[in-house]
Design a protein around this motif. Structure first.
Motif, PDB file in Angstrom:
ATOM      1  N   LEU A 273       6.805 144.067  56.386  1.00 26.54           N
ATOM      2  CA  LEU A 273       6.499 145.626  56.881  1.00 26.54           C
ATOM      3  C   LEU A 273       6.761 145.622  58.405  1.00 26.54           C
ATOM      4  CD1 LEU A 273       3.943 146.568  54.302  1.00 26.54           C
ATOM      5  CD2 LEU A 273       6.390 147.560  54.302  1.00 26.54           C
ATOM      6  N   GLU A 274       7.010 146.610  59.013  1.00 24.67           N
ATOM      7  CA  GLU A 274       6.858 146.675  60.506  1.00 24.67           C
ATOM      8  C   GLU A 274       5.813 147.581  60.957  1.00 24.67           C
ATOM      9  OE1 GLU A 274      10.955 147.000  62.336  1.00 24.67           O
ATOM     10  OE2 GLU A 274       9.869 148.033  64.251  1.00 24.67           O
ATOM     11  N   PRO A 275       4.878 146.977  61.685  1.00 26.93           N
ATOM     12  CA  PRO A 275       3.773 147.780  62.454  1.00 26.93           C
ATOM     13  C   PRO A 275       4.449 149.102  63.018  1.00 26.93           C
ATOM     14  CG  PRO A 275       3.600 145.541  62.749  1.00 26.93           C
ATOM     15  CD  PRO A 275       4.653 145.393  62.327  1.00 26.93           C
ATOM     16  N   GLY A 276       3.934 149.989  62.739  1.00 27.80           N
ATOM     17  CA  GLY A 276       4.397 151.192  63.475  1.00 27.80           C
ATOM     18  C   GLY A 276       5.543 152.111  62.484  1.00 27.80           C
ATOM     19  N   ARG A 277       6.651 151.439  62.256  1.00 28.16           N
ATOM     20  CA  ARG A 277       7.598 152.173  61.690  1.00 28.16           C
ATOM     21  C   ARG A 277       7.185 152.366  60.396  1.00 28.16           C
ATOM     22  NH1 ARG A 277      12.447 148.618  59.539  1.00 28.16           N
ATOM     23  NH2 ARG A 277      10.771 148.149  57.805  1.00 28.16           N
ATOM     24  N   ASP A 278       6.156 151.451  59.692  1.00 27.69           N
ATOM     25  CA  ASP A 278       6.074 151.526  58.297  1.00 27.69           C
ATOM     26  C   ASP A 278       4.363 152.144  58.183  1.00 27.69           C
ATOM     27  OD1 ASP A 278       8.556 150.670  57.023  1.00 27.69           O
ATOM     28  OD2 ASP A 278       7.947 148.739  57.561  1.00 27.69           O
ATOM     29  N   ILE A 279       3.556 151.157  58.901  1.00 30.68           N
ATOM     30  CA  ILE A 279       2.123 151.503  59.057  1.00 30.68           C
ATOM     31  C   ILE A 279       1.748 151.232  60.307  1.00 30.68           C
ATOM     32  CG2 ILE A 279      -0.227 150.779  58.298  1.00 30.68           C
ATOM     33  CD1 ILE A 279       1.155 151.447  55.574  1.00 30.68           C
ATOM     34  N   GLY A 280       1.029 152.390  60.868  1.00 24.49           N
ATOM     35  CA  GLY A 280       0.598 152.372  62.150  1.00 24.49           C
ATOM     36  C   GLY A 280      -0.735 151.511  62.115  1.00 24.49           C
ATOM     37  N   VAL A 281      -0.859 151.087  63.513  1.00 26.39           N
ATOM     38  CA  VAL A 281      -1.918 150.262  63.790  1.00 26.39           C
ATOM     39  C   VAL A 281      -2.448 150.452  65.376  1.00 26.39           C
ATOM     40  CG1 VAL A 281      -2.827 147.725  63.808  1.00 26.39           C
ATOM     41  CG2 VAL A 281      -1.154 148.431  62.588  1.00 26.39           C
ATOM     42  N   VAL A 282      -3.751 150.787  65.426  1.00 28.83           N
ATOM     43  CA  VAL A 282      -4.479 150.800  66.807  1.00 28.83           C
ATOM     44  C   VAL A 282      -5.523 150.056  66.857  1.00 28.83           C
ATOM     45  CG1 VAL A 282      -5.211 152.548  68.365  1.00 28.83           C
ATOM     46  CG2 VAL A 282      -3.817 153.420  66.747  1.00 28.83           C
ATOM     47  N   GLY A 283      -5.388 149.304  68.093  1.00 31.67           N
ATOM     48  CA  GLY A 283      -6.752 148.205  68.156  1.00 31.67           C
ATOM     49  C   GLY A 283      -7.582 148.915  69.342  1.00 31.67           C
TER      50      GLY A 283
END
Lengths: 346, 346
Positions: A273-283
């Protein structure tokens, strides 16, 4: 200390080169506030060009400055994402406050106050900046009891009357992270945090709760599932796996730190899966780790932290009363690829 | 600087508590070399217990110490893997040399010597430790010409007569990395380095070449393919892809840095391969990035770097002649999961 052999340039040479009196050269070095900015520039340029440095008697100079400010560095803190940037920002900004930083170290296992006692007893510093405060921290009461000037980066949790601190509003940070995800088009916002009970972690989690409550409705909730992990990449990967299982494309995970966010990132990558395109992630922290992996992150405002800490130390050094409240700074979101959603057309 | 209100403890109190004369307390603070170790310990314990600090006249103390050592921090260096650990090690070890560190900063874009000139002109430091040297570096000649005491972490590349430096033997590091891979059972050892022309990068690459030459034979060569990338994770991932295409399970990649090694690691993970079990990976720097991702890495000996830098500075401060040669330290390998090969039984 030996005199360096190369320093043959005298105050006369500087005065002549800059076209000013010797007193003005002396003032430039000792009392710059008495010299006009233009003259200051001209004399300083001459000092630099000629390689002049005031010797012997000028050594007392150091004690006339606003202060040598002690900052403790831990062996353990070496790998803390905020240690190096805060130290760098403090070092750069100290010059504007006519002060300089004196870092001092304690080897692992040394009792917490030892380094402070030694630095103070040896009169090597005029004040301290205390970092990484925690519940039951012995340093603020020890400093307060002795009237030692200090400022704290990190709230003084145990005593609300100790107000010489600057800290970052963690709840505001995660709130901004959730709002950014919603604006970017993500639907459900999950949370990967630290185990309950850490003051910083609970603060950050509360912002996620509040922002999801504010944005969601009963029929269309924003709250996603949550999981916890210690501040360690392996633990983060282990916790992120089951959490990601509960998510669908178009959801996002807000995290209590960049290390936890990297755990989510690595789980997504391993699943293709691609972070952002598929599932968002914020640190959270705005660390180099986040930058390297293109993770959006709530960034600590290092320059503002340094500036406010130095302002508080200077006020303490001048003997001013403590402010009525601590300084809570707002972090800002650094946007990157990990919150760029590309929804597939239906 | 205001006197702190809490400091009511006098030299008499300390003398009484430690059972020594006032002169001995004074010597403990000002001339510790005149006091026996036992007495020193006893008086220092009393100073710490009572919270005594010498005031007013004792301010001249600072200038009697072996030195305030300036160390420049760059905004850009904040994210350098070695900046924080070297700074921490220097701060901790400086105390053993009766010295302390004064970090100073330069905002981006400031000409290289400006900060040094200002710190020296203001007599804020007695010496410098210069870090991150490079070809054409203006700092060592500037310091030498003025007789300013200094030591350099990083070779002085342009002038072999400048020997007040300590550096890490990069070629020895990659040689150890290759030997470790061969011992661990990997067959072909590939290399991911920086583009040719960087002094540090060329040094590190030469160790890989030498170790492969030494271990291989014409019929059974150890040399694998090589590729280059800038010090950036995206570039490393881009370069590592085609490099890994050329490898078979049981081969390994030695890298010029941990960032490059992480690039190889990420390519393997994305392909469902396990670093170590399938393809070995070794980084260089011993950074937190390597530790987080379980990458074996050639570790910089931070404590030894700090100790040797301080020794060189002290010698310069005492006016001793420069040593006949610089100090080249040996790095050591930190072993982790990324070089644990699990060969399948035939």
């Amino acid at each position: 200390m030996p005199q360096s052999e190369g320093s043959r340039v005298t105050i006369h040479d500087v005065a002549r080169a800059a076209g000013v009196s010797r007193q003005t050269v002396s003032n430039t070095v000792n009392n710059p506030e008495r010299v006009s900015p233009d003259t200051l520039d001209r004399v300083r340029a001459a000092i630099a060009d000629l390689g002049y440095h005031p010797s012997s008697s000028a050594k007392s100079l150091r004690s006339r400055r606003a202060g040598a400010i002690g900052l403790e560095l831990h062996t353990l803190g070496t790998h803390n994402a905020t240690t190096a940037p805060v130290l760098t920002a403090l070092s750069i900004r100290a010059a504007y406050h006519d002060a300089h930083l004196v870092p001092f170290g304690s080897a692992e296992g040394t009792p917490m106050l030892e380094g402070y006692k030694a630095m103070w007893a040896g009169r090597l510093v005029d004040a301290f900046i205390v970092a990484e405060t925690h519940h039951g921290d012995p340093r603020p009461p020890w400093l307060e009891a002795r009237g030692i000037p200090y400022a704290s980066f990190g709230r003084v949790w145990d005593d609300p009357t100790f107000t010489r601190w600057v800290d970052v509003d963690g709840a505001a940070g995660t709130r901004v992270a959730v709002e950014h995800c919603i604006d970017a088009g993500y639907r459900t916002i999950a949370y990967l945090g630290w185990p309950q009970g850490s003051v910083v972690g609970d603060d950050r989690r509360s912002g996620w709760v509040a922002a999801c409550d504010a944005a969601g409705t009963a029929s269309s909730p924003v709250h996603g599932p949550e999981a916890v992990a210690e501040q360690d990449l392996d633990a983060a990967i282990a916790a992120a796996g089951p959490l990601v299982d509960l998510l669908s494309p178009g959801d996002a995970v807000v995290c209590a730190s960049d290390v936890l966010a990297l755990g989510v990132h690595q789980v997504l990558v391993r699943r293709g899966l691609e972070p952002g395109r598929d599932i968002g992630v914020v640190g959270f922290d705005g660390s180099e780790t986040a930058a390297m992996h293109h993770l959006s992150s709530v960034a600590q405002p290092f320059d503002a932290i340094a500036e406010e800490s130095l302002r508080l130390v200077r006020a303490a050094l001048r003997g001013e009363p403590a402010p009525t409240a601590g300084s809570l700074l707002l972090p800002a979101l650094t946007r990157a690829r990990s919150t760029r959603l590309h929804r597939k057309e239906p």
